[in-house]
Design a protein around this motif. Structure first.
Motif, PDB file in Angstrom:
ATOM      1  N   ASN A 204       0.846  -1.198   0.000  1.00  0.00           N
ATOM      2  CA  ASN A 204       0.000   0.000   0.000  1.00  0.00           C
ATOM      3  C   ASN A 204       0.885   1.254   0.000  1.00  0.00           C
ATOM      4  N   LEU A 205       1.023   1.855  -1.177  1.00  0.00           N
ATOM      5  CA  LEU A 205       1.939   2.989  -1.340  1.00  0.00           C
ATOM      6  C   LEU A 205       1.545   4.173  -0.447  1.00  0.00           C
ATOM      7  N   LEU A 208       2.520   3.462   3.120  1.00  0.00           N
ATOM      8  CA  LEU A 208       3.984   3.540   3.252  1.00  0.00           C
ATOM      9  C   LEU A 208       4.436   4.998   3.288  1.00  0.00           C
ATOM     10  N   PHE A 209       3.824   5.808   2.420  1.00  0.00           N
ATOM     11  CA  PHE A 209       4.165   7.231   2.371  1.00  0.00           C
ATOM     12  C   PHE A 209       3.797   7.907   3.695  1.00  0.00           C
ATOM     13  N   GLN A 212       6.264   6.984   6.463  1.00  0.00           N
ATOM     14  CA  GLN A 212       7.563   7.654   6.337  1.00  0.00           C
ATOM     15  C   GLN A 212       7.455   9.119   6.752  1.00  0.00           C
ATOM     16  N   LEU A 213       6.364   9.754   6.318  1.00  0.00           N
ATOM     17  CA  LEU A 213       6.160  11.161   6.639  1.00  0.00           C
ATOM     18  C   LEU A 213       5.995  11.334   8.148  1.00  0.00           C
ATOM     19  N   GLU A 216       9.271  11.006   9.924  1.00  0.00           N
ATOM     20  CA  GLU A 216      10.068  12.234   9.777  1.00  0.00           C
ATOM     21  C   GLU A 216       9.557  13.310  10.725  1.00  0.00           C
TER      22      GLU A 216
ATOM     23  N   VAL B  28      10.717  16.759   3.071  1.00  0.00           N
ATOM     24  CA  VAL B  28      10.415  15.544   3.826  1.00  0.00           C
ATOM     25  C   VAL B  28       9.404  14.680   3.063  1.00  0.00           C
ATOM     26  N   ALA B  29       8.444  15.323   2.410  1.00  0.00           N
ATOM     27  CA  ALA B  29       7.441  14.563   1.653  1.00  0.00           C
ATOM     28  C   ALA B  29       8.103  13.849   0.467  1.00  0.00           C
ATOM     29  N   GLN B  31      11.252  12.939   0.286  1.00  0.00           N
ATOM     30  CA  GLN B  31      12.081  11.852   0.850  1.00  0.00           C
ATOM     31  C   GLN B  31      11.190  10.672   1.256  1.00  0.00           C
ATOM     32  N   SER B  32      10.025  10.981   1.831  1.00  0.00           N
ATOM     33  CA  SER B  32       9.105   9.920   2.261  1.00  0.00           C
ATOM     34  C   SER B  32       8.557   9.162   1.062  1.00  0.00           C
ATOM     35  N   TYR B  33       8.275   9.894  -0.002  1.00  0.00           N
ATOM     36  CA  TYR B  33       7.778   9.273  -1.239  1.00  0.00           C
ATOM     37  C   TYR B  33       8.837   8.284  -1.749  1.00  0.00           C
ATOM     38  N   GLN B  35      11.249   6.804  -0.023  1.00  0.00           N
ATOM     39  CA  GLN B  35      11.368   5.630   0.866  1.00  0.00           C
ATOM     40  C   GLN B  35      10.178   4.686   0.702  1.00  0.00           C
ATOM     41  N   ALA B  36       8.992   5.261   0.514  1.00  0.00           N
ATOM     42  CA  ALA B  36       7.795   4.435   0.337  1.00  0.00           C
ATOM     43  C   ALA B  36       7.927   3.593  -0.926  1.00  0.00           C
TER      44      ALA B  36
END
Lengths: 434, 301
Positions: A204-205, A208-209, A212-213, A216, B28-29, B31-33, B35-36
């Motif tokens: 599930n993209l 996952l996004f 990660q966000l 951070e 950050v968004a 970078q998160s994209y 990593q995802a």
């Protein structure tokens, strides 16, 4: 009988006020003592002599150490590290947070542990789009399970250790296996009944996004917390020394209460913290509650009420050690789920002593049964332990209100599983230990 | 993606913007994209492209719109589209490559603003600074550490979460600072020499979408002839007018002492561009009347 009637009535009234939260616990207990003093059931010196100052010193010392450690930012740092380690995986969040909560609870008080861990668990689970409720309930339960492992982990253990004279090492040696089994049982049950929710998110993209966000953001929030390294090292050093002194109690001869309070006071001096601020953060209400209860139960004991309860209920089960251990374990487990386990433990100590006078049980197994029952039984219901109430309070603040029955649906079966596993282990101990 | 999941992501991005500011949220968004994408397990080509389109749509429609991120995601979509017929792994490799390019490009834009912003800080300046702007924060630190300038900073006390990192960084740097509530600013105006603000976006109808409380500070400084500097990279220039920037509005009923009233708050302020004296982008100061509204990157296919 008249001399017994008044303390029994006062004691039941205090229990009622505490259980239904009609009054502040400390106020209820001290009010009960004052009634007995006014009615002339006992005198001030006798009542004050019933307070177990070893327990009070240990609790005060541990509370003071936690207050200092919390000020260092250590807990914030720890929870950020664990959050990063989970990587947002629902199952890893459950397991890693539970393990850390259990370990912290073994050394610090359970309420402090859930106050640190539960907000972080809610933050990450809702950020991933998961329902945090099962995670919150699990954290409350594992904090109670983890707290069972050591002398300083949970108030019933502090009381049993101080009143009976059991050491830190004895607690760790006899309770480690039951606690590990219980923790595994609770986690397995939570996973089994909610396995759909713990499915991986790696296909599930969007999730996952989000994860990660969120990680951070948590990391960024953490960076703004000022960490004074010297202060942190001094505090961690102090707690390490305290743990070493607990472990070497038989060599040094220092009781846990003396160790905890000495280290706490030394920490106050060497870290140059604002002592007034630190003292304000100590839970004085709990310490007063303990003092009041010690006096109440002491008076009951003196008036022969405890002996009467023991002979009427517990001594009727006979002299079979297996039956005695199981009775103490299950009665403690069930009763602790319904009423506060602290007054229950204080009441049970003289009863267990009387049981042991009539039939000895090897390896202090009757005391371990009381400890395991009182601590694990706190998981039965939402009101069984302070950590449960606090966790549900935090959940409500975040908009996830957990009802009494919602909590009990998960916790009651998990507690029965824990008690069954612990029963098997205690029976095995009785069978195989020489 | 369910509406609940979409709402969670909107809230998360809004919280990030609230605490970190637009530029850092954009970085950050991205970078998160990245990593995802790296963590995404094997999926078929069609499902993957659907996932990408869905996520991009959400990112482009947050409340408020994070304009630099929106521009970069639009570019990313346009550049990636030609690979959509390839297998999953290949699309992912290209997606990661493009995201890396976008990140570097945005970092260079921010660096440009920081470099030009640093030059504006003079000896004995007393600067009112908006705490959430990455460029302002970095420029202040750089002027102090590299140019050895001695100046004072008044931080607008807009939101504790936002100012705490700013205060920590400037304190560590040894910059003299004072946190003042935006509503008390009138008491400090005699000593103030400059106002530095950042922006979420700059719109074609000559408005700046910026942090709450900034409009008052700008108005006050403008009336007192204190020079106002807007530090914003050119990716903050939006396609759409201010009313279409999805400023988040919360309406609620409040009760206090048996008195109930309707309460409305907006997540951001709007400031007229004509109140700004100097607009500083990565290219240096640009003429306000000729503000170059955003044009797509000519290198994009």
């Amino acid at each position: 009988m008249e001399s017994k009637f008044i303390p029994i009535f006062v004691f039941i009234a205090v229990y009622g006020l505490i259980s239904f939260e009609a009054l502040n616990k400390a106020v209820a207990a001290l009010l009960g003592v004052m009634v007995l003093l006014i009615l002339g059931v006992t005198d001030v010196h006798t009542a004050a002599g019933k307070i177990d100052f070893e327990t009070i010193m240990l609790l005060l010392g541990m509370m003071a150490m936690v207050v200092v450690l919390r000020k260092t930012g250590f807990f914030a740092m720890l929870s950020v590290k664990i959050t990063k380690l989970t990587g947002g995986s629902p199952l890893r969040i459950l397991v890693l947070f539970s393990l850390v909560t259990a370990v912290i609870s073994a050394f610090l008080d359970n309420v402090t542990t859930v106050l640190i861990m539960v907000p972080m668990v809610i933050e990450i689970t809702r950020g991933v789009g998961l329902n945090p409720k099962i995670y919150i309930i699990t954290q409350a339960m594992v904090s109670n399970v983890g707290g069972t492992a050591t002398l300083i982990g949970d108030p019933p253990n502090v009381i049993i250790g101080s009143k009976v004279g059991l050491t830190f090492n004895q607690f760790a040696a006899y309770l480690a296996l039951p606690v590990i089994a219980s923790l595994t049982g609770v986690l397995f049950y939570c996973w089994l009944t909610n396995r759909e929710r713990f499915r991986p998110i790696d296909t599930n993209l969007e999730k996952l996004f989000s994860v990660q966000l969120l990680l951070e953001k948590i990391q960024y929030d953490f960076l703004s917390i000022p960490i004074d390294k010297t202060f942190l090292f001094k505090s961690l050093g102090g707690i390490t020394v305290a743990l070493l002194l607990f472990v070497t109690q038989t060599i040094t001869g220092l009781t846990p209460g003396v160790t905890a309070l000495s280290v706490a006071m030394i920490l106050f001096v060497i870290t140059s913290v604002d002592v007034e601020e630190m003292l304000r953060e100590i839970d004085w209400s709990t310490l007063l509650f303990f003092s009041g209860l010690f006096m109440l139960v002491g008076i009951l004991e003196e008036k022969g009420v405890i002996e009467w309860i023991a002979r009427t209920i517990f001594l009727r089960i006979g002299h079979n050690p297996y039956a005695m251990v199981l009775t103490v374990l299950w009665v403690s487990g069930i009763v602790s789920g319904l009423i506060d386990n602290i007054p229950f433990t204080i009441t049970m100590i003289p009863i267990v002593r009387l049981m042991l006078e009539s039939q000895s049980v090897p390896h202090n197994l009757l005391w371990w049964a009381l400890s395991l029952g009182a601590c694990l039984g706190g998981n039965f219901t939402m009101i069984g332990a302070s950590a449960n109430i606090v966790s549900c309070g935090i959940a409500k603040k975040y908009g996830y209100a957990i009802t009494f029955f919602e909590y009990m649906r998960t916790s009651s079966i998990a507690t029965i599983i824990s008690l069954v596993l612990v029963s098997l282990i205690l029976m095995t101990f009785l069978l195989i230990l020489p | 993606m369910s509406s609940n999941e979409r709402e969670i992501l909107y809230i998360l991005i809004r919280e990030c913007e609230d605490v970190m500011g637009v530029s850092r949220t954009t970085l950050v968004a991205l970078q998160s994209y990245r990593q995802a994408l790296q963590k995404l397990k094997n999926t078929d080509n069609q499902a993957f492209t659907n996932l990408l389109v869905e996520l991009n749509t959400v990112i482009k429609n947050t409340e408020p719109k994070i304009i630099p991120l929106t521009h970069l995601i639009e570019e990313f979509e346009a550049e990636l589209q030609i690979y959509f017929k390839n297998p999953f792994e290949l699309i992912r490799d290209h997606a990661l490559k493009i995201l890396n390019q976008k990140l570097s490009r945005y970092e260079s834009f921010i660096q440009g603003v920081i470099d030009h912003g640093t030059q504006l800080i003079e000896e004995k300046d007393c600067i009112i600074a908006q705490p959430s702007s990455l460029a302002i924060r970095s420029a202040l630190k750089k002027a102090h550490s590299e140019l050895n300038r001695k100046f004072k900073v008044l931080i607008l006390d807009q939101n504790f979460m936002r100012i705490k990192q700013f205060v920590k960084e400037l304190s560590q740097e040894g910059v003299e600072l004072l946190v003042v509530p935006e509503y008390n600013l009138s008491h400090f105006l005699k000593t103030v020499t400059k106002l530095f603000i950042g922006a979420v976006s700059i719109t074609p109808d000559k408005k700046i979408i910026t942090t709450v409380g900034t409009a008052n500070a700008v108005g006050l400084c403008h009336l007192n002839q204190i020079p106002i500097y807007l530090l914003a990279n050119s990716l903050k220039f939006a396609h759409r007018i201010a009313s279409e920037q999805h400023i988040y509005k919360v309406e609620s009923q409040r009760a206090c002492n048996n008195f109930t009233y309707r309460h409305v708050t907006y997540s951001h302020d709007q400031v007229d561009l004509h109140l700004i004296d100097h607009v500083i982008t990565e290219q240096g100061e640009i003429v306000r009347t000729g503000t170059p509204f955003f044009k797509p990157d000519p290198t994009v296919g």
